[in-house]
Design a protein around this motif. Structure first.
Motif, PDB file in Angstrom:
ATOM      1  N   MET A 198       1.257  -1.437  -0.227  1.00  0.00           N
ATOM      2  CA  MET A 198       0.051   0.132  -0.174  1.00  0.00           C
ATOM      3  C   MET A 198       0.759   1.145  -0.042  1.00  0.00           C
ATOM      4  N   PRO A 199       0.454   2.042  -0.964  1.00  0.00           N
ATOM      5  CA  PRO A 199       1.211   3.489  -0.984  1.00  0.00           C
ATOM      6  C   PRO A 199       1.163   4.176   0.675  1.00  0.00           C
ATOM      7  N   VAL A 200       2.099   4.472   1.605  1.00  0.00           N
ATOM      8  CA  VAL A 200       1.879   5.555   2.603  1.00  0.00           C
ATOM      9  C   VAL A 200       1.396   6.507   2.416  1.00  0.00           C
ATOM     10  N   SER A 201       1.380   6.946   1.462  1.00  0.00           N
ATOM     11  CA  SER A 201       0.190   8.258   1.462  1.00  0.00           C
ATOM     12  C   SER A 201      -1.597   8.005   1.623  1.00  0.00           C
ATOM     13  N   MET A 202      -2.176   6.973   1.097  1.00  0.00           N
ATOM     14  CA  MET A 202      -3.055   6.772   1.550  1.00  0.00           C
ATOM     15  C   MET A 202      -3.313   5.120   3.123  1.00  0.00           C
ATOM     16  N   GLN A 203      -2.488   4.620   3.159  1.00  0.00           N
ATOM     17  CA  GLN A 203      -2.804   3.658   4.364  1.00  0.00           C
ATOM     18  C   GLN A 203      -2.220   4.505   5.781  1.00  0.00           C
ATOM     19  N   ALA A 204      -0.723   6.412   5.539  1.00  0.00           N
ATOM     20  CA  ALA A 204      -0.981   6.728   6.637  1.00  0.00           C
ATOM     21  C   ALA A 204      -0.428   8.266   6.246  1.00  0.00           C
ATOM     22  N   PRO A 205      -1.793   9.159   6.087  1.00  0.00           N
ATOM     23  CA  PRO A 205      -1.817  10.019   4.954  1.00  0.00           C
ATOM     24  C   PRO A 205      -0.762  11.148   5.677  1.00  0.00           C
ATOM     25  N   HIS A 206      -0.324  10.650   7.605  1.00  0.00           N
ATOM     26  CA  HIS A 206      -0.171  11.607   8.015  1.00  0.00           C
ATOM     27  C   HIS A 206       1.112  11.389   8.748  1.00  0.00           C
ATOM     28  N   ALA A 207       1.944  10.061   8.285  1.00  0.00           N
ATOM     29  CA  ALA A 207       3.412   9.409   8.801  1.00  0.00           C
ATOM     30  C   ALA A 207       4.318  11.094   7.422  1.00  0.00           C
ATOM     31  N   LYS A 208       5.126  10.850   8.608  1.00  0.00           N
ATOM     32  CA  LYS A 208       6.127  11.724   7.933  1.00  0.00           C
ATOM     33  C   LYS A 208       6.588  12.114   6.910  1.00  0.00           C
ATOM     34  N   SER A 209       6.488  10.713   5.967  1.00  0.00           N
ATOM     35  CA  SER A 209       6.802  10.544   4.566  1.00  0.00           C
ATOM     36  C   SER A 209       5.904  10.861   3.701  1.00  0.00           C
ATOM     37  N   ALA A 210       4.966  10.503   4.350  1.00  0.00           N
ATOM     38  CA  ALA A 210       3.767  10.794   3.208  1.00  0.00           C
ATOM     39  C   ALA A 210       3.800  12.822   3.463  1.00  0.00           C
ATOM     40  N   ILE A 211       3.829  13.337   4.720  1.00  0.00           N
ATOM     41  CA  ILE A 211       4.120  14.750   4.231  1.00  0.00           C
ATOM     42  C   ILE A 211       4.795  15.291   3.691  1.00  0.00           C
ATOM     43  N   ALA A 212       5.913  14.253   3.343  1.00  0.00           N
ATOM     44  CA  ALA A 212       6.872  15.295   2.184  1.00  0.00           C
ATOM     45  C   ALA A 212       6.306  14.820   1.400  1.00  0.00           C
ATOM     46  N   PHE A 213       5.963  13.520   0.738  1.00  0.00           N
ATOM     47  CA  PHE A 213       5.977  13.677  -0.294  1.00  0.00           C
ATOM     48  C   PHE A 213       4.462  15.025  -1.341  1.00  0.00           C
ATOM     49  N   GLU A 214       4.290  14.672   0.374  1.00  0.00           N
ATOM     50  CA  GLU A 214       2.861  15.715  -0.119  1.00  0.00           C
ATOM     51  C   GLU A 214       3.915  17.380  -0.066  1.00  0.00           C
ATOM     52  N   ASN A 215       4.793  17.252   0.201  1.00  0.00           N
ATOM     53  CA  ASN A 215       5.023  18.657  -0.172  1.00  0.00           C
ATOM     54  C   ASN A 215       5.857  18.664  -1.247  1.00  0.00           C
ATOM     55  N   MET A 216       6.532  17.397  -1.690  1.00  0.00           N
ATOM     56  CA  MET A 216       6.953  17.858  -2.525  1.00  0.00           C
ATOM     57  C   MET A 216       6.331  17.966  -3.955  1.00  0.00           C
TER      58      MET A 216
END
Length: 296
Positions: free
Chosen positions: A245-263
């Motif tokens: 699962m993409p972390v951006s879906m499974q854990a949208p508030h994870a620090k890696s997901a936030i990094a992807f969101e910012n990029m």
């Protein structure tokens, strides 16, 4: 009339007749495997989708199937079926999480340059339809400096280079940029290169990693590169990968997901990306087929 001019006319005619917009093509690459390239591609796709963009990923890594593994789905068709089996472009798209589209490249792209003009017309017209289906097309290349990878990078107007603090990753990233810079058809004016620092312990380490790469590239290659952002080490990202699962879906508030969101937000910032020119998928592939830039 040479092949490049014929394809240019085909692309222009299709754009006029369909009055279609051109998709933004972003190519994700790396100097070596195992640095998180495919994970970056799919999570950026999810973030773009959250921003209301229609997204399709083209898996051009012929040796591996990382994207489909992360999608949790095996595609029924790939690009070979479009080229050799008469399937149309919509039939070879697999729809994954959040309706992000996925096309398996298979080994079909390698044989494009050997096809007849009639076949090329059919394929280019089909690929042009992707511009009506997607706002953003992410091309996930293989790792390393193979001829196939370099052809994709030369054709791309936007290149995202994923690297890590490992010395071998830094060295291989430089080797990739060196090979790209030496390619006879590469133009640093036409292709913008952005670096992503993955698996770092802090934002400071990400900046430091970029500066190491940039100092060598600037000194020996005179090649302009910019820093897109950093992806921190994250146990939630590792857990998401294990669960396909993409972390951006499974854990949208994870620090890696936030990094992807910012990029993704940085890439969507019109002011920061005002020099980016949308070429569309037909022109992208025409450049690979003919070995020439197709300027519309």
């Amino acid at each position: 009339m040479d092949q490049a001019q014929q394809l240019r006319n085909i692309i222009k005619a299709g754009a006029v007749s369909q009055n279609r917009p051109l998709a933004r093509v972003i190519t994700v690459t790396s100097g070596k495997g195992g640095v998180g390239k495919s994970n970056t591609a799919i999570n950026l796709a999810i973030q773009f989708k959250k921003m209301g963009q229609r997204v399709i990923i083209l898996d051009a890594d012929f040796g591996l199937a990382n994207i489909e593994i992360m999608f949790g789905a095996v595609p029924k068709h790939n690009l070979c079926d479009l080229i050799y089996q008469g399937k149309n472009i919509r039939e070879i798209i697999t729809w994954g999480p959040m309706d992000v589209g996925f096309i398996s490249g298979g080994s079909g792209i390698a044989g494009l340059s050997n096809l007849s003009r009639d076949y090329l017309v059919y394929i280019i017209n089909n690929l042009a339809e992707l511009d009506a289906i997607a706002d953003i097309i992410i091309v996930d290349t293989g790792a390393g400096i193979s001829d196939a990878v370099l052809e994709f990078l030369v054709a791309s107007g936007e290149i995202l280079l994923v690297t890590t603090p490992e010395p071998t990753s830094i060295t291989d990233s430089y080797s990739l940029l060196k090979a790209l810079n030496r390619h006879p058809r590469f133009s640093s004016d036409a292709s913008k290169i952005k670096v992503i620092a993955n698996k770092v312990d802090s934002e400071e380490e990400g900046h430091s990693l970029f500066e190491k790469v940039d100092s060598v590239v600037s000194r020996y290659l005179k090649l302009p590169i910019t820093y897109l952002g950093a992806i921190p080490r994250d146990t939630q990202l590792a857990k998401a990968v294990m669960q396909q699962m993409p972390v951006s879906m499974q854990a949208p508030h994870a620090k890696s997901a936030i990094a992807f969101e910012n990029m993704a937000a940085t890439l969507m910032n019109k002011e920061l990306n005002k020099d980016v020119k949308k070429r569309g998928m037909a022109a992208f592939f025409s450049h690979i087929v003919t070995g020439k830039k197709i300027n519309l």
